[in-house]
Design an enzyme around this catalytic site. Structure first.
Site, PDB file in Angstrom:
ATOM      1  N   ASP A   1     -29.602  -2.385 -75.779  1.00 28.42           N
ATOM      2  CA  ASP A   1     -28.783  -3.353 -74.981  1.00 28.42           C
ATOM      3  C   ASP A   1     -27.656  -4.105 -76.099  1.00 28.42           C
ATOM      4  OD1 ASP A   1     -30.354  -2.461 -73.016  1.00 28.42           O
ATOM      5  OD2 ASP A   1     -31.583  -3.904 -73.101  1.00 28.42           O
TER       6      ASP A   1
ATOM      7  N   ASN B   1     -31.586   5.283 -70.536  1.00 27.80           N
ATOM      8  CA  ASN B   1     -30.672   4.543 -70.010  1.00 27.80           C
ATOM      9  C   ASN B   1     -29.480   4.310 -70.960  1.00 27.80           C
ATOM     10  OD1 ASN B   1     -31.812   2.537 -71.850  1.00 27.80           O
ATOM     11  ND2 ASN B   1     -31.386   0.683 -70.510  1.00 27.80           N
TER      12      ASN B   1
ATOM     13  N   GLU C   1     -26.625  -0.531 -63.903  1.00 23.60           N
ATOM     14  CA  GLU C   1     -26.857  -1.744 -64.621  1.00 23.60           C
ATOM     15  C   GLU C   1     -25.945  -2.119 -65.694  1.00 23.60           C
ATOM     16  OE1 GLU C   1     -30.672  -0.900 -66.391  1.00 23.60           O
ATOM     17  OE2 GLU C   1     -30.064   0.923 -67.272  1.00 23.60           O
TER      18      GLU C   1
END
Length: 475
Positions: A27, A281, A216
């Site tokens: 992230d 992700n 997201e």
């Protein structure tokens, strides 16, 4: 006897991705300050089951944020972890720290830094500092955004912040995610909200960003008066209307105002599985550095190379190109990475935790040295530095600050490859008891111009050799 060199895993010369191989980092979020880029990353760390086997990453125990920085985008300095959540963290009310966002703002003539983080998916917190690497404190002692915050009551996941300080000094925070039951095409869970002048409060009501197939990962950047909101699409496996973002890709919307209205365009970065053969992700951050645009993203490349791709992610960098009409070109994720934008200067003190490539080593904070240093050094381990500029005169000597251990050993200096031209050796004496750092020096010969440099560590196999604090060349 030929030295058996340990092999680089994950980040292999001359590649630039993943950006580091001595730690994971997910992230990513970029902060440009001065002549450096700071990357803040979710501190993925291995989890084990009752038998000691590595299990799938649950994210439940992540309460730290990792920080690295670089001035050249290939050699990265490891600043360690920020203790964010939990009893030992700055925000003791929080239990997790995911998906950070960092921003700088000048307030009352002083540089202030703000680090936003997700407390799992239940809220967003903020820490402050006078430095991009801390120390960090919790200025409000509670979450910045909760479901009691106006306009976010129905947001499925309150997480994944991105922050913009506009040209007029006004701050905005972008966040949210998740898919309400059956609402794949129009989840309505992306939000933008004004920040107070103090950057540690919110103002007014959060506005909905109508991001198609939102999942997201909020992102925000501004270029030539256009605001770009970027996000990851959800993994709905049914039919999608024409022009909708495919599953798990980074998509973008634009506006001429920081809070919208927004126009959807297309996706710019496919899922990591498309490029690296291991899906998961997708998370990104877009930033400008020395007039060029870049995208940071993550993929399970390091853990895949280690044979443990169980959700443990690593940060990558790629170039980002805007077309003349403002649209964004597709990003090709790869192992090559980005071009080194300036050489490394070996004639000033270099922290040992500044690393281009490595094999075997770890980094940790050492109280005796008062800084982070290279540890777990065994025979055959090494550190590589890309694009080291020795100049036309060349170097005459090399010095290093080390902490001796029971093994002792030698630092061999090689050019262009761990087994390349040997230009010097620095013996490190053994010590029965680890002490304070000592400064050692040796002569070198045969080096000039810009070369890759490798510090190769040798000594008795199976014995801790020494710890490396810093190094420097002299002319």
């Amino acid at each position: 006897m030929t030295l058996q060199l340990n092999q680089a895993i994950g980040k292999v010369p001359p590649n630039g991705n993943p950006v580091v191989a001595n730690r994971y980092g997910a992230d990513p979020y970029a902060l440009v300050f001065g002549d450096r880029v700071y990357l803040y990353m979710t501190h993925d760390a291995l989890e084990y089951d009752g038998t000691g086997a590595i299990k799938e990453n649950t994210y439940s125990s992540i309460n730290k944020i990792a920080v690295i920085s670089s001035s050249d985008l290939v050699n990265w300095t490891d600043h360690g972890e920020i203790a964010v959540a939990g009893p030992e963290g700055a925000a003791k009310w929080a239990t997790q720290s995911w998906a950070p966002a960092a921003v700088h703002k000048v307030m009352e003539g002083k540089d202030k830094f703000f680090l936003y983080f997700a407390n799992n998916a239940s809220g967003i917190g903020v820490l402050t500092s006078d430095s991009p690497v801390g120390p960090w404190v919790d200025p409000i002692g509670e979450a910045l955004i909760l479901r009691s915050t106006p306009g976010v009551e129905d947001v499925t996941w309150l997480f994944d912040p991105a922050v913009l300080v506009d040209d007029d000094g006004q701050g905005y925070i972008y966040f949210g995610g998740g898919v309400p039951e059956g609402e794949y095409a129009e989840p309505g869970t992306a939000r933008v909200m004004m920040l107070g002048d103090d950057m540690t409060s919110v103002v007014g009501t959060a506005e909905v960003i109508p991001a198609p197939f939102m999942f997201e990962d909020a992102g925000i950047h501004k270029r030539e008066g256009v605001y770009y909101y970027t996000y990851c699409s959800n993994f709905y496996d049914g039919e999608r209307p024409e022009g909708s973002p495919p599953a798990g890709e980074i998509a973008y919307m634009t506006s001429d105002k920081p809070m919208g209205p927004w126009t959807y365009h297309e996706t710019i970065l496919k899922n990591p599985g498309h490029f690296f053969g291991v899906s998961g992700n997708n998370h990104h951050a877009i930033f400008q550095f020395h007039d060029e645009w870049y995208i940071a993203y993550h993929a399970q490349t390091l853990s895949k190379a280690q044979g443990i791709a169980n959700g443990y992610r690593s940060t990558h960098l790629g170039r980002l190109f805007h077309n003349e009409d403002g649209s964004i070109q597709d990003v090709e994720a790869d192992y090559k990475g980005v071009q080194q934008i300036q050489p490394l200067n070996p004639y000033q003190r270099v922290q040992a935790v500044t690393i281009g490539w490595s094999a075997g080593i770890k980094t940790e904070f050492e109280t005796a040295a008062g800084e982070r240093l290279v540890t777990d050094i065994d025979n055959g381990d090494w550190i590589g530095l890309s694009g080291v500029d020795f100049g036309s005169k060349g170097a005459a000597a090399f010095s290093a600050s080390v902490i001796s251990l029971e093994g002792g050993g030698t630092i061999e200096l090689h050019l262009d490859d761990p087994a390349g031209l040997l230009i010097g050796k620095l013996p490190v004496p053994a010590a029965n008891i680890p002490g304070n750092p000592m400064e050692l020096k040796t002569e070198v010969a045969g080096v000039e111009g810009t070369r890759d440099l490798y510090l190769v560590f040798t000594g008795s196999t199976g014995t801790p050799l020494f710890k490396l604090v810093s190094w420097q060349f002299m002319q």
